[in-house]
Design a protein around this motif. Structure first.
Motif, short mmCIF file in Angstrom:
data_model
loop_
_atom_site.label_atom_id
_atom_site.label_comp_id
_atom_site.label_asym_id
_atom_site.label_seq_id
_atom_site.Cartn_x
_atom_site.Cartn_y
_atom_site.Cartn_z
N PHE A 291 0.82 -1.21 0.00
CA PHE A 291 0.00 0.00 0.00
C PHE A 291 0.86 1.27 0.00
O PHE A 291 0.43 2.31 -0.48
CB PHE A 291 -0.95 0.03 1.20
CG PHE A 291 -2.10 -0.93 1.08
CD1 PHE A 291 -2.93 -0.91 -0.03
CD2 PHE A 291 -2.35 -1.87 2.06
CE1 PHE A 291 -4.00 -1.79 -0.16
CE2 PHE A 291 -3.41 -2.76 1.95
CZ PHE A 291 -4.24 -2.72 0.84
N PRO B 197 2.71 1.55 -4.32
CA PRO B 197 2.19 0.62 -5.34
C PRO B 197 2.28 1.15 -6.76
O PRO B 197 2.32 2.36 -6.98
CB PRO B 197 0.72 0.49 -4.94
CG PRO B 197 0.39 1.85 -4.40
CD PRO B 197 1.65 2.35 -3.72
N SER B 198 2.33 0.23 -7.72
CA SER B 198 1.96 0.54 -9.09
C SER B 198 0.54 0.01 -9.19
O SER B 198 0.27 -1.07 -8.69
CB SER B 198 2.81 -0.23 -10.09
OG SER B 198 4.17 -0.05 -9.81
N ARG B 199 -0.33 0.74 -9.86
CA ARG B 199 -1.72 0.29 -9.94
C ARG B 199 -2.01 -0.30 -11.31
O ARG B 199 -1.60 0.24 -12.32
CB ARG B 199 -2.67 1.48 -9.77
CG ARG B 199 -2.74 1.98 -8.38
CD ARG B 199 -3.58 3.25 -8.32
NE ARG B 199 -3.75 3.57 -6.92
CZ ARG B 199 -4.80 3.18 -6.20
NH1 ARG B 199 -5.78 2.52 -6.75
NH2 ARG B 199 -4.87 3.47 -4.92
N TYR B 200 -2.73 -1.39 -11.28
CA TYR B 200 -3.22 -2.00 -12.52
C TYR B 200 -4.69 -2.23 -12.31
O TYR B 200 -5.11 -2.60 -11.21
CB TYR B 200 -2.52 -3.34 -12.78
CG TYR B 200 -1.06 -3.17 -13.02
CD1 TYR B 200 -0.57 -2.97 -14.31
CD2 TYR B 200 -0.16 -3.17 -11.97
CE1 TYR B 200 0.78 -2.79 -14.53
CE2 TYR B 200 1.19 -2.98 -12.19
CZ TYR B 200 1.65 -2.80 -13.47
OH TYR B 200 2.97 -2.61 -13.70
N GLY B 201 -5.48 -2.01 -13.34
CA GLY B 201 -6.90 -2.18 -13.12
C GLY B 201 -7.64 -2.65 -14.33
O GLY B 201 -7.11 -2.69 -15.44
N THR C 183 -8.82 -3.69 -9.03
CA THR C 183 -7.68 -2.81 -8.88
C THR C 183 -6.61 -3.70 -8.24
O THR C 183 -6.87 -4.32 -7.21
CB THR C 183 -7.98 -1.63 -7.95
OG1 THR C 183 -9.06 -0.89 -8.52
CG2 THR C 183 -6.76 -0.73 -7.80
N ILE C 184 -5.46 -3.78 -8.86
CA ILE C 184 -4.39 -4.59 -8.30
C ILE C 184 -3.20 -3.69 -8.04
O ILE C 184 -2.74 -2.99 -8.93
CB ILE C 184 -4.02 -5.76 -9.25
CG1 ILE C 184 -5.24 -6.67 -9.42
CG2 ILE C 184 -2.83 -6.53 -8.69
CD1 ILE C 184 -4.99 -7.94 -10.20
N LEU C 185 -2.76 -3.68 -6.79
CA LEU C 185 -1.60 -2.89 -6.40
C LEU C 185 -0.39 -3.81 -6.45
O LEU C 185 -0.43 -4.93 -5.94
CB LEU C 185 -1.78 -2.34 -4.98
CG LEU C 185 -3.05 -1.52 -4.75
CD1 LEU C 185 -3.11 -1.06 -3.31
CD2 LEU C 185 -3.13 -0.35 -5.68
N THR D 98 3.94 -4.16 -6.03
CA THR D 98 5.23 -3.65 -5.57
C THR D 98 6.28 -4.71 -5.84
O THR D 98 6.03 -5.89 -5.57
CB THR D 98 5.21 -3.36 -4.05
OG1 THR D 98 4.10 -2.53 -3.77
CG2 THR D 98 6.48 -2.68 -3.60
N LEU E 230 1.48 -8.58 -4.70
CA LEU E 230 0.24 -8.06 -5.27
C LEU E 230 -0.84 -8.00 -4.21
O LEU E 230 -0.95 -8.91 -3.41
CB LEU E 230 -0.27 -9.00 -6.37
CG LEU E 230 0.67 -9.40 -7.46
CD1 LEU E 230 0.44 -10.84 -7.85
CD2 LEU E 230 0.44 -8.54 -8.66
N LYS F 19 -14.03 -4.06 -7.30
CA LYS F 19 -14.98 -2.95 -7.38
C LYS F 19 -16.40 -3.50 -7.34
O LYS F 19 -16.62 -4.68 -7.63
CB LYS F 19 -14.75 -2.17 -8.68
CG LYS F 19 -13.35 -1.59 -8.76
CD LYS F 19 -13.09 -0.91 -10.10
CE LYS F 19 -11.63 -0.48 -10.19
NZ LYS F 19 -11.27 -0.03 -11.53
#
Length: 118
Positions: free
Chosen positions: A22, A25-29, A34-36, A38, A85, A90
């Motif tokens: 948290f 993070p790099s965010r992917y969605g 939403t996947i964080l 690192t 991850l 959502k």
């Protein structure tokens, strides 16, 4: 080719593990995820899930989503770079069929792979 196991080492277990993800993070969605992500120091991928009751009311549905995410991760972890991850969902994901959830996850794994080269 890696093993296809999903064991204790493959999971984020402590609040500290989650906090590391948290914090930076790099965010992917996708439309429902939403996947964080690192990078981590180990050569292993680790998966954590934060599936809120607020987003998915029924425990049955939360558990189904967790099973699908775990299985998809298990099958794709050998393609992913060494990352931690945290998967978040959502609202409305509980309306999706399993196949649609799997397709969204596949796309995200590909994105993570392209951006986090080893």
């Amino acid at each position: 080719m890696g093993t296809y196991s999903f064991n204790r080492e493959s999971r984020l277990l402590t609040p500290g593990h989650f906090q590391q993800v948290f914090d930076h993070p790099s965010r992917y969605g996708s439309s429902h995820f939403t996947i964080l992500v690192t990078s981590n120091k180990d050569d292993k991928n680790r998966l954590g899930m934060a599936i809120a009751k607020k987003r998915v009311k029924l425990a049955v549905q939360r558990n189904r989503i967790k099973r699908l995410v775990r299985e998809s991760f298990r099958l794709n972890q050998h393609k992913l770079p060494a990352v931690d991850l945290v998967v978040m969902v959502k609202s409305g994901i509980d309306q999706l069929e399993n196949e649609a959830i799997n397709q969204q996850l596949e796309k995200i794994w590909r994105k993570i792979n392209q951006r986090h080269k080893r």
